[in-house]
Write a protein that holds these residues in place. Structure first.
Motif, PDB file in Angstrom:
ATOM      1  N   UNK A 366       0.806  -1.222   0.000  1.00 15.32           N
ATOM      2  CA  UNK A 366       0.000   0.000   0.000  1.00 15.32           C
ATOM      3  C   UNK A 366       0.839   1.272   0.000  1.00 15.32           C
ATOM      4  N   UNK A 367       2.128   1.169   0.332  1.00 18.97           N
ATOM      5  CA  UNK A 367       2.980   2.362   0.332  1.00 18.97           C
ATOM      6  C   UNK A 367       3.092   2.976  -1.065  1.00 18.97           C
ATOM      7  N   UNK A 368       2.982   2.142  -2.105  1.00 21.05           N
ATOM      8  CA  UNK A 368       3.023   2.666  -3.468  1.00 21.05           C
ATOM      9  C   UNK A 368       1.810   3.558  -3.719  1.00 21.05           C
ATOM     10  N   UNK A 369       0.626   3.088  -3.332  1.00 23.36           N
ATOM     11  CA  UNK A 369      -0.591   3.876  -3.517  1.00 23.36           C
ATOM     12  C   UNK A 369      -0.553   5.132  -2.653  1.00 23.36           C
ATOM     13  N   UNK A 370      -0.044   5.019  -1.428  1.00 20.42           N
ATOM     14  CA  UNK A 370       0.056   6.184  -0.560  1.00 20.42           C
ATOM     15  C   UNK A 370       1.011   7.225  -1.136  1.00 20.42           C
ATOM     16  N   UNK A 371       2.114   6.763  -1.720  1.00 16.60           N
ATOM     17  CA  UNK A 371       3.050   7.686  -2.360  1.00 16.60           C
ATOM     18  C   UNK A 371       2.382   8.402  -3.521  1.00 16.60           C
ATOM     19  N   UNK A 372       1.617   7.651  -4.310  1.00 15.67           N
ATOM     20  CA  UNK A 372       0.921   8.259  -5.440  1.00 15.67           C
ATOM     21  C   UNK A 372      -0.074   9.320  -4.997  1.00 15.67           C
ATOM     22  N   UNK A 373      -0.826   9.041  -3.943  1.00 15.82           N
ATOM     23  CA  UNK A 373      -1.798  10.020  -3.434  1.00 15.82           C
ATOM     24  C   UNK A 373      -1.073  11.281  -2.970  1.00 15.82           C
ATOM     25  N   UNK A 406       0.829  16.083 -10.751  1.00 18.18           N
ATOM     26  CA  UNK A 406      -0.444  15.483 -10.328  1.00 18.18           C
ATOM     27  C   UNK A 406      -0.744  14.219 -11.127  1.00 18.18           C
ATOM     28  N   UNK A 407      -0.486  14.255 -12.431  1.00 17.23           N
ATOM     29  CA  UNK A 407      -0.706  13.073 -13.265  1.00 17.23           C
ATOM     30  C   UNK A 407       0.221  11.926 -12.890  1.00 17.23           C
ATOM     31  N   UNK A 408       1.466  12.249 -12.563  1.00 14.43           N
ATOM     32  CA  UNK A 408       2.411  11.214 -12.118  1.00 14.43           C
ATOM     33  C   UNK A 408       1.874  10.492 -10.894  1.00 14.43           C
ATOM     34  N   UNK A 409       1.344  11.259  -9.942  1.00 13.14           N
ATOM     35  CA  UNK A 409       0.772  10.636  -8.747  1.00 13.14           C
ATOM     36  C   UNK A 409      -0.400   9.742  -9.085  1.00 13.14           C
ATOM     37  N   UNK A 410      -1.240  10.177 -10.026  1.00 13.70           N
ATOM     38  CA  UNK A 410      -2.387   9.360 -10.421  1.00 13.70           C
ATOM     39  C   UNK A 410      -1.926   8.043 -11.031  1.00 13.70           C
ATOM     40  N   UNK A 411      -0.885   8.094 -11.850  1.00 15.32           N
ATOM     41  CA  UNK A 411      -0.356   6.868 -12.443  1.00 15.32           C
ATOM     42  C   UNK A 411       0.196   5.912 -11.404  1.00 15.32           C
ATOM     43  N   UNK A 412       0.850   6.446 -10.376  1.00 11.91           N
ATOM     44  CA  UNK A 412       1.389   5.604  -9.303  1.00 11.91           C
ATOM     45  C   UNK A 412       0.267   4.941  -8.501  1.00 11.91           C
ATOM     46  N   UNK A 475      -9.842  27.705  -4.829  1.00  6.04           N
ATOM     47  CA  UNK A 475     -10.739  27.133  -3.822  1.00  6.04           C
ATOM     48  C   UNK A 475     -11.104  25.692  -4.165  1.00  6.04           C
ATOM     49  N   UNK A 476     -11.393  25.458  -5.441  1.00 11.54           N
ATOM     50  CA  UNK A 476     -11.769  24.106  -5.874  1.00 11.54           C
ATOM     51  C   UNK A 476     -10.606  23.136  -5.713  1.00 11.54           C
ATOM     52  N   UNK A 477      -9.391  23.601  -6.015  1.00 10.27           N
ATOM     53  CA  UNK A 477      -8.217  22.738  -5.882  1.00 10.27           C
ATOM     54  C   UNK A 477      -7.970  22.354  -4.428  1.00 10.27           C
ATOM     55  N   UNK A 478      -8.168  23.285  -3.495  1.00 11.45           N
ATOM     56  CA  UNK A 478      -8.008  22.935  -2.081  1.00 11.45           C
ATOM     57  C   UNK A 478      -9.031  21.892  -1.665  1.00 11.45           C
ATOM     58  N   UNK A 479     -10.231  21.956  -2.259  1.00 12.48           N
ATOM     59  CA  UNK A 479     -11.226  20.912  -1.995  1.00 12.48           C
ATOM     60  C   UNK A 479     -10.725  19.568  -2.498  1.00 12.48           C
ATOM     61  N   UNK A 480     -10.055  19.588  -3.677  1.00 13.57           N
ATOM     62  CA  UNK A 480      -9.470  18.360  -4.203  1.00 13.57           C
ATOM     63  C   UNK A 480      -8.364  17.825  -3.310  1.00 13.57           C
ATOM     64  N   UNK A 481      -7.563  18.715  -2.750  1.00 17.21           N
ATOM     65  CA  UNK A 481      -6.496  18.289  -1.826  1.00 17.21           C
ATOM     66  C   UNK A 481      -7.107  17.636  -0.589  1.00 17.21           C
ATOM     67  N   UNK A 482      -8.224  18.182  -0.111  1.00 14.03           N
ATOM     68  CA  UNK A 482      -8.902  17.575   1.044  1.00 14.03           C
ATOM     69  C   UNK A 482      -9.386  16.160   0.708  1.00 14.03           C
ATOM     70  N   UNK A 483      -9.906  15.968  -0.505  1.00 13.57           N
ATOM     71  CA  UNK A 483     -10.317  14.627  -0.922  1.00 13.57           C
ATOM     72  C   UNK A 483      -9.127  13.673  -0.929  1.00 13.57           C
ATOM     73  N   UNK A 484      -7.980  14.150  -1.411  1.00 11.14           N
ATOM     74  CA  UNK A 484      -6.789  13.295  -1.456  1.00 11.14           C
ATOM     75  C   UNK A 484      -6.265  12.998  -0.057  1.00 11.14           C
ATOM     76  N   UNK A 485      -6.395  13.958   0.847  1.00 12.13           N
ATOM     77  CA  UNK A 485      -6.002  13.688   2.238  1.00 12.13           C
ATOM     78  C   UNK A 485      -6.864  12.581   2.825  1.00 12.13           C
TER      79      UNK A 485
END
Length: 503
Positions: A366-373, A406-412, A475-485
């Motif tokens: 799961x560390x791979x997925x956590x790194x990607x997030x 951001x795309x790199x993280x999604x791929x990971x 503002x919308x991007x910070x909402x996205x960061x909260x989702x990723x958190x």
């Protein structure tokens, strides 16, 4: 585009519910001869689904200008598709168990292609949204069959390689989707404009239909389970009660019934869960096998997948709106503007493929997925910083580095996701598991479109200047960061390294 015991599935004993392929693997356990060709057919269908999930975001402003409608119309173009898939996917996966996965794949491919043509000839926004919902329903029949067929055709290392192929294909679809949509809209072929983004589904749809008929193996249960119609009704109603007010509420001024609807939807999901558990204990056929949720790889993957896809789909919509309405770019330039995100995803998939060859992904778990997030969140934060430093001089080139990160993280994240989530699922649970996993992803996509779209339009208000759009996007991007958190925190539900094959 990705879906991932105490009771046997459908209350049927394991010895009678095992899939029985029409075409056996071989007299000595030999693998299915056409498995790699069949995988290519399945990937064509997956790419077609991912393309249709993305192209509407690029085309949304053009569609609204042509057919009319409010701001919620642009949200519904994506949400109707995702919601219909979410509602139908659990049932679609179950129908594969009951009627045969190959047969349901062919029905789904034919219906999806026909619904695409209906989208192309729509004469009103209501008709188009309805056709998008029809696309989603047939996609719900089409997509879950693939994961089940793959688990039957492959095993061992080949199974990991097969699931690993989803990454590059999804990456290519995310690259090609927005650009293709922009090219077709700007080219205005035959005066069709945005309609060509749906008409272009005809060739891959026919390819999936013909290839599926010729190369996919069939599998059936010796004693097919029964379809849980009450479970279908409960799950469908619950999803609709949650999503509809999220998309429509802001435009209506958030009347009291919208909050009551969302609360009722959550309560109905709880009722659905209790009903499924009781049905399984009574020896009947549940829509979703309750035992799946006792497996960490699966239950954790459902939560992570829902949040990740919410962030991905919601971000795709608001990025397209920002590039076209905020920066004033054409659909083609908006599609090209999203290329850094897509190329970053492909780079992430390549890193995962190389790491898998050396066993790093299995060791790290799961560390791979956590790194990607974490990398995805970093990319969105960098985009916020870029908008903050240059709110009046934002260009596609300036936001490209942040989009790439951001795309790199999604791929990971997506590279090992399917194999991780489905690793502990038993063969007789495949249909229920794949349908549930993909349904939760689509529900997350619908929620992401609704939530981030609502944040975007609510913050923007009547603003039309570039600084107003930059503030809205921040503002919308910070909402996205909260989702990723939230995704990072829930990723601890996934199994630790070394535990993946044990649920």
């Amino acid at each position: 585009m990705a879906d991932l015991s105490e009771f046997s599935v459908g209350g049927i004993a394991a010895d009678t519910s095992s899939p029985v392929p029409e075409e056996p693997r071989g007299t000595a356990g030999a693998p299915y001869r056409w498995r790699w060709v069949a995988l290519a057919v399945l990937l064509v269908a997956e790419a077609m689904d991912m393309l249709d999930a993305l192209v509407a975001n690029i085309a949304a402003p053009s569609i609204r200008a042509d057919l009319g409608g409010g701001e919620s119309t642009m949200q519904w173009l994506g949400a109707a598709y995702a919601l219909a898939m979410a509602v139908g996917l659990i049932t679609g996966g179950r129908l594969g168990d009951i009627m045969g996965r190959k047969r349901m794949f062919l029905i789904g491919a034919a219906g999806f292609t026909a619904a695409s043509m209906l989208c192309a000839i729509s004469v009103s926004s209501g008709m188009l949204i309805g056709a998008r919902g029809l696309q989603g329903l047939f996609g719900a029949v089409l997509i879950p069959q693939g994961l089940g067929i793959i688990k039957e055709m492959f095993d061992g290392r080949e199974l990991g390689r097969a699931f690993g192929m989803f990454g590059p294909v999804l990456g290519l679809a995310t690259v090609g989707g927005p650009v293709l949509a922009g090219v077709l809209i700007d080219a205005d072929l035959f005066g069709a404009g945005w309609r060509m983004i749906f008409a272009v589904n005809l060739p891959p749809g026919l390819l999936a239909l013909i290839g599926g008929w010729k190369f996919l193996p069939e599998s059936r249960y010796a004693v097919p389970p029964r379809l849980d119609l009450v479970g279908v009704a409960l799950a469908s109603a619950a999803a609709l009660l949650v999503i509809f007010p999220l998309v429509q509420g802001r435009e209506l001024g958030w009347p009291a019934w919208t909050f009551a609807s969302m609360a009722g939807g959550l309560a109905l999901f709880a009722v659905f869960g209790r009903y499924e558990v009781r049905k399984a204990r009574n020896g009947s056929d549940p829509l979703v096998a309750p035992a799946l949720f006792r497996k960490r790889a699966f239950s954790g993957g459902l939560v992570v997948g829902a949040v990740i896809f919410a962030a991905l789909t919601g971000f795709s919509l608001v990025l397209s709106l920002f590039l076209q309405a905020g920066l004033g770019h054409s659909p083609l330039h908006a599609g090209l503007g999203s290329l850094p995100w897509s190329l970053g995803m492909i780079l992430g998939f390549i890193v995962i493929q190389i790491s898998e060859k050396h066993g790093a992904v299995e060791r790290l778990g799961r560390k791979v997925i956590q790194t990607g997030v974490a990398v995805m969140a970093l990319g969105l934060a960098l985009l916020v910083l870029t908008l903050h430093l240059a709110p009046t001089t934002v260009t596609i080139c300036r936001i490209a580095p942040a989009l790439t990160v951001a795309g790199l993280g999604m791929g990971l994240v997506m590279g090992p996701f399917f194999d991780t989530v489905l690793s502990a699922v038993d063969p007789e649970e495949t249909g229920s598991a794949s349908g549930t996993l993909t349904a939760v992803q689509q529900l997350g996509s619908a929620l992401g479109t609704a939530v981030l779209g609502t944040v975007f339009f609510s913050t923007l208000g009547r603003g039309t200047s570039l600084p107003a759009y930059a503030t809205t996007m921040t503002t919308t991007l910070w909402s996205g960061v909260c989702l990723l958190a939230l995704a990072f925190l829930t990723s601890f539900l996934l199994p630790r390294p070394g535990d993946r094959r044990h649920g």
